[in-house]
Design an enzyme around this catalytic site. Sequence first.
Site, short mmCIF file in Angstrom:
data_model
loop_
_atom_site.label_atom_id
_atom_site.label_comp_id
_atom_site.label_asym_id
_atom_site.label_seq_id
_atom_site.Cartn_x
_atom_site.Cartn_y
_atom_site.Cartn_z
N TYR A 57 -11.13 -5.63 -12.74
CA TYR A 57 -12.43 -6.13 -12.51
C TYR A 57 -13.10 -6.07 -13.85
O TYR A 57 -13.76 -4.90 -14.30
CB TYR A 57 -13.12 -4.94 -11.50
CG TYR A 57 -12.35 -4.83 -10.08
CD1 TYR A 57 -11.73 -5.87 -9.68
CD2 TYR A 57 -12.45 -3.68 -9.28
CE1 TYR A 57 -10.94 -5.71 -8.40
CE2 TYR A 57 -11.85 -3.54 -8.16
CZ TYR A 57 -10.96 -4.66 -7.74
OH TYR A 57 -10.39 -4.75 -6.51
N TYR A 202 -10.44 -3.33 2.85
CA TYR A 202 -11.31 -4.03 1.85
C TYR A 202 -11.90 -5.34 2.53
O TYR A 202 -11.45 -5.98 3.13
CB TYR A 202 -10.87 -4.34 0.22
CG TYR A 202 -9.85 -5.32 0.26
CD1 TYR A 202 -8.41 -4.98 -0.24
CD2 TYR A 202 -10.16 -6.74 0.23
CE1 TYR A 202 -7.47 -6.04 -0.39
CE2 TYR A 202 -9.25 -7.69 -0.06
CZ TYR A 202 -7.82 -7.31 -0.17
OH TYR A 202 -6.99 -8.34 -0.53
N CYS A 206 -16.55 -9.37 4.27
CA CYS A 206 -15.93 -10.85 4.13
C CYS A 206 -16.94 -11.14 2.83
O CYS A 206 -17.47 -12.23 3.00
CB CYS A 206 -16.06 -11.45 5.11
SG CYS A 206 -15.04 -13.16 5.01
N GLY A 280 -18.42 -3.28 -1.34
CA GLY A 280 -18.97 -3.78 -2.50
C GLY A 280 -20.50 -3.83 -2.60
O GLY A 280 -20.98 -4.64 -1.69
N1 LIG Z 1 -7.10 -4.69 -3.63
C1 LIG Z 1 -7.63 -5.85 -3.80
O1 LIG Z 1 -7.00 -6.91 -4.05
C2 LIG Z 1 -9.02 -6.09 -3.53
C3 LIG Z 1 -9.61 -7.43 -3.10
C4 LIG Z 1 -11.00 -7.48 -3.11
C5 LIG Z 1 -11.90 -6.24 -2.95
N2 LIG Z 1 -11.39 -4.93 -3.11
C6 LIG Z 1 -12.06 -3.86 -3.39
O2 LIG Z 1 -12.99 -3.84 -2.23
C7 LIG Z 1 -14.35 -3.82 -2.45
C8 LIG Z 1 -15.25 -4.59 -1.54
O3 LIG Z 1 -14.74 -6.01 -1.28
P1 LIG Z 1 -15.76 -7.17 -1.97
O4 LIG Z 1 -16.66 -6.17 -3.11
O5 LIG Z 1 -14.83 -8.04 -2.35
O6 LIG Z 1 -16.67 -7.73 -0.69
P2 LIG Z 1 -17.35 -6.97 0.39
O7 LIG Z 1 -17.57 -5.64 0.36
O8 LIG Z 1 -17.09 -7.54 1.63
O9 LIG Z 1 -18.81 -7.78 -0.03
C9 LIG Z 1 -19.58 -7.71 -0.94
C10 LIG Z 1 -20.63 -8.47 -1.17
O10 LIG Z 1 -21.53 -8.16 -0.10
C11 LIG Z 1 -22.90 -8.15 -0.70
N3 LIG Z 1 -23.49 -6.93 0.14
C12 LIG Z 1 -23.03 -5.44 0.18
N4 LIG Z 1 -23.87 -4.85 0.81
C13 LIG Z 1 -24.81 -5.78 1.45
C14 LIG Z 1 -25.91 -5.63 2.27
N5 LIG Z 1 -26.26 -4.55 2.77
N6 LIG Z 1 -26.72 -6.89 2.46
C15 LIG Z 1 -26.37 -8.02 1.95
N7 LIG Z 1 -25.45 -7.87 0.86
C16 LIG Z 1 -24.80 -7.15 0.81
C17 LIG Z 1 -22.54 -7.70 -2.09
O11 LIG Z 1 -23.71 -8.25 -2.75
P3 LIG Z 1 -24.25 -7.70 -4.24
O12 LIG Z 1 -23.08 -7.70 -5.05
O13 LIG Z 1 -25.23 -8.46 -4.67
O14 LIG Z 1 -24.53 -5.98 -4.28
C18 LIG Z 1 -21.69 -8.51 -2.42
O15 LIG Z 1 -21.83 -9.91 -2.81
C19 LIG Z 1 -14.34 -4.56 -3.83
O16 LIG Z 1 -15.47 -4.40 -4.71
C20 LIG Z 1 -12.99 -3.76 -4.58
O17 LIG Z 1 -13.37 -2.61 -4.77
C21 LIG Z 1 -10.00 -5.04 -3.33
#
Ligand SMILES: NC(=O)c1ccc[n+]([C@@H]2O[C@H](COP(=O)([O-])OP(=O)(O)OC[C@H]3O[C@@H](n4cnc5c(N)ncnc54)[C@H](OP(=O)(O)O)[C@@H]3O)[C@@H](O)[C@H]2O)c1
Length: 315
Positions: A57, A202, A206, A280
């Site tokens: 990251y 995770y 989406c 996230g």
């Molecule tokens: N192991 C792997 O290969 C892998 C792959 C992907 C992710 N991950 C882990 O999983 C975590 C979560 O996945 P992700 O971050 O990819 O996607 P996610 O949690 O599905 O979505 C994150 C997105 O949603 C937005 N968001 C969050 N809460 C919100 C709300 N209440 N209202 C409006 N927008 C909102 C965030 O905005 P802002 O950024 O503007 O706050 C960001 O753009 C990652 O951060 C990482 O730690 C792991």
Amino acid sequence: MKNVMLGGTGLSVSPMTLGTWGIGGAGWDDYPDDVRMDAIAAAVESGINFIDTAPAYNAGEAERFIGKTLEQTGNRGKVVIATKCGNRFIDGKYVRSGKPENIFAECEDSLKNLRTDHIDVMLVHWPDPTVPFSETFGALSQLKAEGKIRHVGVSNFSREQIMEARKTIEIEVVQLQYSMFNRENEELLKWAHGEGIGTMAYGALCGGLLTGRYRKVETYEPADSRNRFYGRFFQEPFFSKAMEMLDAMQPIADRHGADLAEVALNWARQKEFVDTCIVGAQKRSRVEANVKGYAWQLAESELSELETAMQRILC
Ligand SMILES: NC(=O)c1ccc[n+]([C@@H]2O[C@H](COP(=O)([O-])OP(=O)(O)OC[C@H]3O[C@@H](n4cnc5c(N)ncnc54)[C@H](OP(=O)(O)O)[C@@H]3O)[C@@H](O)[C@H]2O)c1
């Protein structure tokens, strides 16, 4: 938020984990450093005791924000940290390497970045089929014996790959993508849960699409996660289906005076095979809004309503 046990690890973790890919700062919207660090502080203040990160990251930047925040707030002892290895971010590209020398070097870097003497959960980020698993997981066995890491897991591994890794070390945690829009890993999560392996889901939002903040197809930078990692969801033909699904979720959100994100998170976290959802968010208000969703649950009838809508719209 009531803690859950992470599989058989003995770790008591919050059912929401703070995801820090965005906080790292590459491939996501840009926020000032203090806003990102405040999101980490807000998570701990809101009852989240589990933080997910990775050296990939933004080349350790997310880990450094976590290390700095936990040191400043004196909260390291209150949180469980999961970080990863076997995948580096070099010159804007993600490069896999399961070679032992890489695993050892990444672990040292992570300890330094996180300002800690141990990593609670170390996950192999992506399988590297070019290196025998016995070597990659042999390195992790050594790190565990040295007390540098406490529990070992894998992310984005198939069942067969988990079985192969298990020949060298006990796999205690899996991390896989899982959301209303992507159920490809559902059977694998069920199986892992049945095996007593801790499950981290995770992308339950989406990449933000399930929050309802995106209402039209947009163009993102090539390296943007909404173009790359979650790209197929943010583009047609899926995007229109996503919008239709959000319309089907809206009456349920309204009934609870809740946001769409809360519906999406509850749908995922109410699955008995999901121990914790990694969410996230880069700023305090988002962390707090998402935690609010954990104060209520979807009724059985609402879960059925969503299932019917998903079968009609997404399949
Ligand atoms: N192991 C792997 O290969 C892998 C792959 C992907 C992710 N991950 C882990 O999983 C975590 C979560 O996945 P992700 O971050 O990819 O996607 P996610 O949690 O599905 O979505 C994150 C997105 O949603 C937005 N968001 C969050 N809460 C919100 C709300 N209440 N209202 C409006 N927008 C909102 C965030 O905005 P802002 O950024 O503007 O706050 C960001 O753009 C990652 O951060 C990482 O730690 C792991």
